[in-house]
Write a protein that holds these residues in place. Structure first.
Motif, PDB file in Angstrom:
ATOM      1  N   UNK B 136     -16.155  -4.194  29.676  1.00 48.59           N
ATOM      2  CA  UNK B 136     -17.301  -3.476  30.762  1.00 48.59           C
ATOM      3  C   UNK B 136     -16.907  -2.008  30.900  1.00 48.59           C
ATOM      4  N   UNK B 137     -15.645  -1.884  30.941  1.00 45.79           N
ATOM      5  CA  UNK B 137     -15.132  -0.372  31.173  1.00 45.79           C
ATOM      6  C   UNK B 137     -15.532   0.215  29.544  1.00 45.79           C
ATOM      7  N   UNK B 138     -15.054  -0.461  28.650  1.00 48.09           N
ATOM      8  CA  UNK B 138     -15.583   0.126  27.301  1.00 48.09           C
ATOM      9  C   UNK B 138     -17.108   0.518  27.238  1.00 48.09           C
ATOM     10  N   UNK B 139     -17.746  -0.180  27.893  1.00 48.37           N
ATOM     11  CA  UNK B 139     -19.479   0.028  27.836  1.00 48.37           C
ATOM     12  C   UNK B 139     -19.669   1.320  28.543  1.00 48.37           C
ATOM     13  N   UNK B 140     -19.038   1.280  29.736  1.00 49.24           N
ATOM     14  CA  UNK B 140     -19.159   2.452  30.701  1.00 49.24           C
ATOM     15  C   UNK B 140     -18.626   3.634  29.951  1.00 49.24           C
ATOM     16  N   UNK B 141     -17.598   3.691  29.243  1.00 49.17           N
ATOM     17  CA  UNK B 141     -16.883   4.914  28.567  1.00 49.17           C
ATOM     18  C   UNK B 141     -17.712   5.369  27.429  1.00 49.17           C
ATOM     19  N   UNK B 142     -18.498   4.486  27.047  1.00 53.91           N
ATOM     20  CA  UNK B 142     -19.178   4.624  25.813  1.00 53.91           C
ATOM     21  C   UNK B 142     -20.739   4.910  26.029  1.00 53.91           C
ATOM     22  N   UNK B 165      -6.927   1.559  36.923  1.00 47.15           N
ATOM     23  CA  UNK B 165      -7.398   2.806  37.389  1.00 47.15           C
ATOM     24  C   UNK B 165      -7.280   3.837  36.402  1.00 47.15           C
ATOM     25  N   UNK B 166      -6.109   4.126  35.738  1.00 48.34           N
ATOM     26  CA  UNK B 166      -5.726   5.197  34.856  1.00 48.34           C
ATOM     27  C   UNK B 166      -6.893   5.156  33.662  1.00 48.34           C
ATOM     28  N   UNK B 167      -7.050   4.097  33.045  1.00 44.26           N
ATOM     29  CA  UNK B 167      -7.936   3.611  31.928  1.00 44.26           C
ATOM     30  C   UNK B 167      -9.481   3.955  32.600  1.00 44.26           C
ATOM     31  N   UNK B 168      -9.874   3.771  33.789  1.00 39.81           N
ATOM     32  CA  UNK B 168     -11.194   4.055  34.465  1.00 39.81           C
ATOM     33  C   UNK B 168     -11.279   5.766  34.288  1.00 39.81           C
ATOM     34  N   UNK B 169     -10.298   6.452  34.715  1.00 37.64           N
ATOM     35  CA  UNK B 169     -10.311   8.056  34.488  1.00 37.64           C
ATOM     36  C   UNK B 169     -10.566   8.391  33.321  1.00 37.64           C
ATOM     37  N   UNK B 170      -9.729   7.642  31.924  1.00 36.33           N
ATOM     38  CA  UNK B 170      -9.804   8.227  30.741  1.00 36.33           C
ATOM     39  C   UNK B 170      -9.742   9.538  30.451  1.00 36.33           C
ATOM     40  N   UNK B 171      -8.634  10.196  31.224  1.00 33.57           N
ATOM     41  CA  UNK B 171      -8.583  11.673  31.194  1.00 33.57           C
ATOM     42  C   UNK B 171      -6.864  11.720  31.465  1.00 33.57           C
ATOM     43  N   UNK B 172      -6.252  12.462  30.308  1.00 26.82           N
ATOM     44  CA  UNK B 172      -4.920  12.552  30.490  1.00 26.82           C
ATOM     45  C   UNK B 172      -4.471  13.497  31.700  1.00 26.82           C
ATOM     46  N   UNK B 173      -5.367  14.344  32.119  1.00 27.72           N
ATOM     47  CA  UNK B 173      -5.099  14.980  33.161  1.00 27.72           C
ATOM     48  C   UNK B 173      -5.553  14.553  34.531  1.00 27.72           C
ATOM     49  N   UNK B 174      -6.252  13.477  34.439  1.00 30.43           N
ATOM     50  CA  UNK B 174      -6.656  12.680  35.618  1.00 30.43           C
ATOM     51  C   UNK B 174      -5.486  12.095  36.552  1.00 30.43           C
ATOM     52  N   UNK B 175      -5.682  12.273  37.743  1.00 33.96           N
ATOM     53  CA  UNK B 175      -4.833  11.628  38.753  1.00 33.96           C
ATOM     54  C   UNK B 175      -5.238  10.350  39.351  1.00 33.96           C
ATOM     55  N   UNK B 176      -4.292   9.478  39.376  1.00 30.86           N
ATOM     56  CA  UNK B 176      -4.598   8.095  40.157  1.00 30.86           C
ATOM     57  C   UNK B 176      -3.820   8.386  41.644  1.00 30.86           C
TER      58      UNK B 176
END
Lengths: 235, 224
Positions: B136-142, B165-176
């Motif tokens: 489901x996260x994969x579908x969201x991020x695609x 949560x980190x995978x949801x952000x999908x951004x190396x600079x994103x902060x959880x």
């Protein structure tokens, strides 16, 4: 052929003391009349310069292209990129990014329209009104392609104009994003009849007033409309 | 005359800035006052958005909950018109269902139109998902449309799954961010609120990079 248009500063730029970052221009190129509108991208420091250069570069490119209008439109849009980069130099192109919408036609309606980035090109012919570009279904407001964004010529939409053409309306996204798609035809009618039939000075004033009194709540953007209108007697 | 005519061709509503909340309402949220703190924080956020009249956008709020089931608690609507119904906590953590619902919501042009500014998604969870969340996260991020959304994540308590949560952000600079108590939940939502108001007031409300968060407001909050 009737050519008119105007550009007004949006409330956001007015409040921040910044100039209008839209530009428009009309010109004669050989036997063609040309209108161009461009929206400088708000986050770029030289967006205004970029938009003004886009209008002039399009006229530059059309001057070359008209010598052989059978040349594919890809040649024309490549030249627009080239002349635009020459005009903005030595500024970095990315800092001058802007959209580019144009229409060019002779008295018989033969010519071309093109669009790179957001905004709206509406074409009226004998059968009705259509937009040059279908809106990208993944689009959100204020996201756009443009000169200085990429040099990918496939991002352009172009179409030939033929003798059945009655009007072309170009507008930047400050206008386009708030227009109801189901009312595009009425919008063109309003420009052709309520605005276009007035004397030039009154026409300009009426259009500028309408854009300054834009009715959508919290509108922020600069707004530009340019119209190329063909008289019926030439049909 | 001219303005009256133009009104019939133009949108009568300001451009929306959608803020979509994915709220964990699993049973574990009912302990230590977590769900109460979340309800208070959401109500405060909605009230602030409703009073925000300097912005260029009209902030819309949608709420998806995942507990006994993943469901739309509130379709996106102008904060000024939203009558917030408090969330209740029970059941498991079907976060994957929430990912699918938010993707479908963002892809639905009747609910989030092309006039809208780029949406923000705020994910809040205190545990590990127990459904098929990865596809489901994969579908969201695609999803080309959903991918453009600005994303925030808050883990509540020690059992929050920081990796998800980190995978949801999908951004190396994103902060959880991590909240250990009710006060920090409210602080997080206050920062989200200020970030959204800041976007709405900015020259380009789509410019999310520079004002992702007002970090100084989150001093002392643990980064998961």
């Amino acid at each position: 052929m009737n050519v008119f248009g105007t550009s007004v500063q949006g409330p956001a730029h007015k409040a921040e003391g910044l100039p209008n970052q839209d530009a428009w221009l009309h010109a004669h190129v050989g036997n063609m009349r040309v209108v161009v509108v461009s929206d400088g991208m708000g986050s770029r420091p030289f967006a205004r310069e970029g938009a003004m250069a886009a209008c002039r570069a399009t006229v530059d490119a059309l001057r070359q292209w008209r010598r052989n209008p059978a040349a594919p439109p890809e040649i024309l849009v490549s030249m627009i990129h080239l002349f635009w980069r020459a005009r903005v130099a030595p500024l970095p192109p990315a800092e001058c990014a802007c959209t580019c919408l144009f229409a060019a036609a002779d008295q018989n309606g033969m010519g071309i329209v093109g669009q790179l980035g957001d905004g709206l090109v509406l074409i009226r012919n004998d059968t009705g009104v259509r937009s040059l570009q279908n809106r990208d279904p993944n689009h959100f407001s204020n996201q756009t392609e443009g000169l200085g964004v990429s040099r990918n010529i496939t991002a352009w939409s172009t179409a030939p104009l033929n003798t059945d053409i009655r009007a072309v309306v170009l507008s930047t996204d400050g206008v386009a994003d708030d227009l109801l798609p189901e009312r595009f035809e009425d919008f063109v009618n309003w420009l052709e009849k309520d605005i276009g039939l007035q004397a030039p000075q009154r026409r300009w004033r009426a259009l500028a007033t309408a854009l300054r009194r834009w009715p959508t709540p919290r509108h922020i953007d600069d707004k530009t409309i340019a119209v190329l209108q063909f008289s019926r007697r030439n049909k | 005359m001219t303005t009256r005519t133009l009104k019939s061709f133009t949108a009568a509503m300001a451009r929306p800035l959608p803020v979509l909340i994915l709220a964990d309402t699993s049973g574990s949220m009912s302990v230590d006052g977590k769900i109460e703190a979340l309800n208070t924080a959401l109500a405060d956020m909605i009230d602030t958005f409703a009073e925000e009249d300097e912005g260029k956008a009209e902030i819309h709020v949608g709420i998806i909950t995942f507990g006994s089931a993943a469901q739309i608690h509130q379709d996106p609507i102008s904060a000024s018109k939203l009558d917030f119904q408090p969330l209740s906590a029970n059941g498991m953590t079907p976060m994957g269902g929430a990912f699918d619902l938010v993707r479908e919501l963002i892809e639905d042009h009747d609910k989030i139109s092309g006039r809208a500014y780029t949406p923000a998604i705020v994910l809040v969870s205190d545990g590990q998902p127990n459904d098929m969340w990865e596809p489901a996260l994969d579908r969201l991020l695609k999803s080309e449309r959903a991918l453009k959304a600005q994303r925030f994540a808050l883990g509540i308590g020690e059992d929050a799954d920081a990796d998800v949560l980190r995978r949801f952000l999908d951004n190396p600079e994103g902060r959880v961010y991590g909240a250990s108590d009710a006060r920090q939940i409210k602080m997080f939502f206050k920062a989200v609120t200020m970030s959204m108001c800041s976007r709405s007031r900015s020259m380009n409300p789509n410019a999310t990079m520079a004002n992702d968060f007002l970090l100084s407001d989150l001093d002392g909050m643990e980064l998961l």
